[in-house]
Design an enzyme around this catalytic site. Structure first.
Site, mmCIF file in Angstrom:
data_model
loop_
_atom_site.group_PDB
_atom_site.id
_atom_site.type_symbol
_atom_site.label_atom_id
_atom_site.label_comp_id
_atom_site.label_asym_id
_atom_site.label_seq_id
_atom_site.Cartn_x
_atom_site.Cartn_y
_atom_site.Cartn_z
ATOM 1 N N ASN A 92 -54.687 23.407 4.061
ATOM 2 C CA ASN A 92 -55.732 22.751 4.887
ATOM 3 C C ASN A 92 -55.044 22.175 5.883
ATOM 4 O O ASN A 92 -53.918 22.137 6.027
ATOM 5 C CB ASN A 92 -56.897 22.020 4.247
ATOM 6 C CG ASN A 92 -58.063 22.305 4.556
ATOM 7 O OD1 ASN A 92 -58.387 22.020 5.875
ATOM 8 N ND2 ASN A 92 -59.145 22.600 3.850
ATOM 9 N N ARG A 93 -55.815 21.156 6.644
ATOM 10 C CA ARG A 93 -55.215 20.610 7.669
ATOM 11 C C ARG A 93 -54.730 19.107 7.445
ATOM 12 O O ARG A 93 -55.428 18.520 6.770
ATOM 13 C CB ARG A 93 -56.547 20.477 8.784
ATOM 14 C CG ARG A 93 -56.830 22.022 9.327
ATOM 15 C CD ARG A 93 -58.111 22.067 10.250
ATOM 16 N NE ARG A 93 -58.208 23.491 10.581
ATOM 17 C CZ ARG A 93 -58.873 24.205 10.167
ATOM 18 N NH1 ARG A 93 -59.276 24.165 8.822
ATOM 19 N NH2 ARG A 93 -59.091 25.333 10.502
ATOM 20 N N HIS A 118 -51.832 24.331 6.259
ATOM 21 C CA HIS A 118 -51.275 25.220 5.332
ATOM 22 C C HIS A 118 -49.743 25.209 5.356
ATOM 23 O O HIS A 118 -49.069 25.991 4.992
ATOM 24 C CB HIS A 118 -51.533 26.507 5.617
ATOM 25 C CG HIS A 118 -53.012 26.860 5.212
ATOM 26 N ND1 HIS A 118 -53.903 26.088 4.780
ATOM 27 C CD2 HIS A 118 -53.682 27.950 5.786
ATOM 28 C CE1 HIS A 118 -55.335 26.502 4.737
ATOM 29 N NE2 HIS A 118 -55.202 27.826 5.104
ATOM 30 N N HIS A 194 -55.048 31.081 -2.044
ATOM 31 C CA HIS A 194 -55.861 31.709 -1.052
ATOM 32 C C HIS A 194 -56.361 33.007 -1.152
ATOM 33 O O HIS A 194 -56.271 33.798 -0.144
ATOM 34 C CB HIS A 194 -55.112 31.422 0.116
ATOM 35 C CG HIS A 194 -55.890 31.141 1.563
ATOM 36 N ND1 HIS A 194 -56.902 31.984 2.181
ATOM 37 C CD2 HIS A 194 -55.999 30.048 2.286
ATOM 38 C CE1 HIS A 194 -57.391 31.248 3.119
ATOM 39 N NE2 HIS A 194 -56.898 30.122 3.423
ATOM 40 N N TYR A 196 -58.943 36.168 -1.137
ATOM 41 C CA TYR A 196 -60.117 36.442 -0.565
ATOM 42 C C TYR A 196 -61.185 37.322 -1.474
ATOM 43 O O TYR A 196 -60.424 38.290 -1.384
ATOM 44 C CB TYR A 196 -59.869 37.007 0.698
ATOM 45 C CG TYR A 196 -59.293 36.269 1.828
ATOM 46 C CD1 TYR A 196 -60.131 36.307 2.965
ATOM 47 C CD2 TYR A 196 -58.118 35.550 2.003
ATOM 48 C CE1 TYR A 196 -59.545 35.315 4.240
ATOM 49 C CE2 TYR A 196 -57.480 35.130 2.804
ATOM 50 C CZ TYR A 196 -58.433 34.877 4.042
ATOM 51 O OH TYR A 196 -57.890 34.086 5.147
ATOM 52 N N ASP A 263 -66.213 26.898 6.639
ATOM 53 C CA ASP A 263 -64.957 26.339 6.399
ATOM 54 C C ASP A 263 -65.149 24.981 6.152
ATOM 55 O O ASP A 263 -64.890 24.308 7.150
ATOM 56 C CB ASP A 263 -64.207 26.832 7.738
ATOM 57 C CG ASP A 263 -62.639 26.870 7.587
ATOM 58 O OD1 ASP A 263 -62.452 26.453 6.477
ATOM 59 O OD2 ASP A 263 -61.833 26.825 8.479
ATOM 60 N N GLN A 300 -62.677 24.218 -1.352
ATOM 61 C CA GLN A 300 -62.606 24.707 0.278
ATOM 62 C C GLN A 300 -63.545 26.046 0.238
ATOM 63 O O GLN A 300 -63.108 27.196 -0.488
ATOM 64 C CB GLN A 300 -61.771 24.970 0.901
ATOM 65 C CG GLN A 300 -61.745 25.316 2.385
ATOM 66 C CD GLN A 300 -61.794 24.165 3.345
ATOM 67 O OE1 GLN A 300 -61.817 23.096 2.937
ATOM 68 N NE2 GLN A 300 -62.279 24.211 4.786
ATOM 69 N N GLU A 327 -60.964 27.782 -2.325
ATOM 70 C CA GLU A 327 -59.745 27.087 -2.624
ATOM 71 C C GLU A 327 -59.816 25.939 -3.285
ATOM 72 O O GLU A 327 -60.364 24.917 -2.594
ATOM 73 C CB GLU A 327 -58.954 26.951 -1.169
ATOM 74 C CG GLU A 327 -58.920 28.379 -0.456
ATOM 75 C CD GLU A 327 -58.791 28.001 1.103
ATOM 76 O OE1 GLU A 327 -57.748 27.335 1.284
ATOM 77 O OE2 GLU A 327 -59.695 28.562 1.824
#
Length: 363
Positions: A92-93, A118, A194, A196, A263, A300, A327
């Protein structure tokens, strides 16, 4: 312990891709784990300790691959979506790509506007991991990957030894364990898988009608750069209320061409470090379902908002909202928010992230 023979698709990735002298000409390839019955299997690669495929039956016994991904190592090397990767050192950020720890300021690689995401442009999902153990079959097939992250890598302090293990168990359970030990300096650590997910099959289109339940009564609001404000707000009365099973697309913003969707980090109910159920997903068409369990404070939800015309496995072109990510993680930007649960690991301490995906079939 079975030998870790590479499949024929294995290749050698050069030093420039690996970003470290110890990785020169290290072999990279695909590995498979399969249950005894033969109807549940996964494929992984030591490029990014990445989950490549998950094959699981539906209510009629038809087996399909339920995660997005690529066919070749080269596509994973060049890809930007982090399909199935083990993401770190911090998922993440991180705001403005900087933080202060024990009185010292650290600057990171900016790869999301002014922020870091990330782990930087060459995070853990973009390096070669070592295969430490590999048992491809039997009652509990598993594979363990190892990566040594050096002091200063992508700007983060201290050496870090990281292990990621994928394991299958009966009847259709996939466990993912991520451990990391700081050896020289205190450092933030926040690892995540991560993957999908599309329970109808990776090639089946969008997931907007699949039903999602998240066991989270609150979330961490974001500013306009997708950094948490530091507040924690209730989901009640918002589009983030998934306390009851709800179609993914029922309340979300649809923005063709990129964006929209979800998100966002949810605050998982229960004791922050307890292993507990985080979420549940059901696909009404196939009858496949899955429960997500973990011992992390947050999760997340990302709905593949920026996956646009991405060529994936078997030539399938993936589109927007064609999957969802769940996540499990520490709160984003926790290193800059003392009011959030700490993500700091000090020398000698071990970070432990346990996650399980439990698949089932409904008639």
């Amino acid at each position: 312990m079975a030998g870790g023979a590479l499949l024929p698709v294995a290749l050698l990735v050069c030093l420039a891709l690996a970003g470290g002298a110890d990785a020169a000409r290290k072999p990279v390839g695909f590995y498979k784990l399969k249950n005894k019955k033969g109807d549940f299997s996964i494929k992984v690669t030591n490029w990014g300790a990445t989950l490549v495929s998950v094959f699981v039956p539906d209510c009629k016994g038809n087996v399909a691959d339920v995660i997005l991904g690529y066919d070749t190592i080269a596509e994973y090397v060049n890809g930007t979506a982090s399909f199935g990767s083990t993401v770190g050192r911090v998922v993440n950020r991180i705001a403005k790509a900087r933080f202060v720890l024990d009185g010292k300021a650290y600057r990171l690689f900016r790869n999301d506007g002014k922020n870091s995401i990330h782990g930087g442009h060459r995070g853990f999902g973009k390096v070669i991991w070592t295969v430490k153990e590999y048992v491809s079959g039997g009652d509990s097939p598993y594979i363990t990957f190892f990566y040594h992250s050096f002091d200063g890598e992508q700007g983060f302090p201290g050496d870090l030894d990281v292990y990621a293990t994928y394991r299958l168990s009966s009847p259709y359970d996939l466990s993912i364990t991520m451990n990391a030990t700081a050896t020289t300096k205190a450092t933030p650590v926040n690892l995540a898988n991560h993957a999908y997910w599309n329970l109808a099959g990776h090639d089946s289109g969008d997931v907007l009608q699949q039903e999602l339940q998240i066991f989270a009564s609150s979330y961490t609001p974001l500013d306009d750069t997708k950094i948490p404000t530091g507040q924690i707000e209730p989901v009640a009365g918002t589009i983030y209320d998934f306390l009851q099973p709800t179609p993914v697309g029922e309340h979300m913003d649809i923005v063709p061409g990129g964006g929209g969707g979800y998100d966002l980090n949810f605050v998982v109910n229960g004791q922050q470090d307890a292993f507990r159920q985080v979420a549940r997903v059901d696909d009404p068409k196939s009858g496949r379902g899955m429960e997500v369990w973990a011992n992390q404070p947050g999760v997340q939800l990302y709905t593949a908002n920026w996956v646009i015309n991405e060529k994936g496995k078997n030539g399938k072109v993936y589109g927007q909202y064609g999957a969802l990510c769940l996540e499990t993680q520490a709160y984003p930007d926790a290193v800059n928010h003392p009011e959030f649960p700490s993500s700091i690991v000090r020398p000698g301490q071990v970070y432990k992230h346990d996650m399980a995906i439990k698949f089932y079939q409904d008639a």
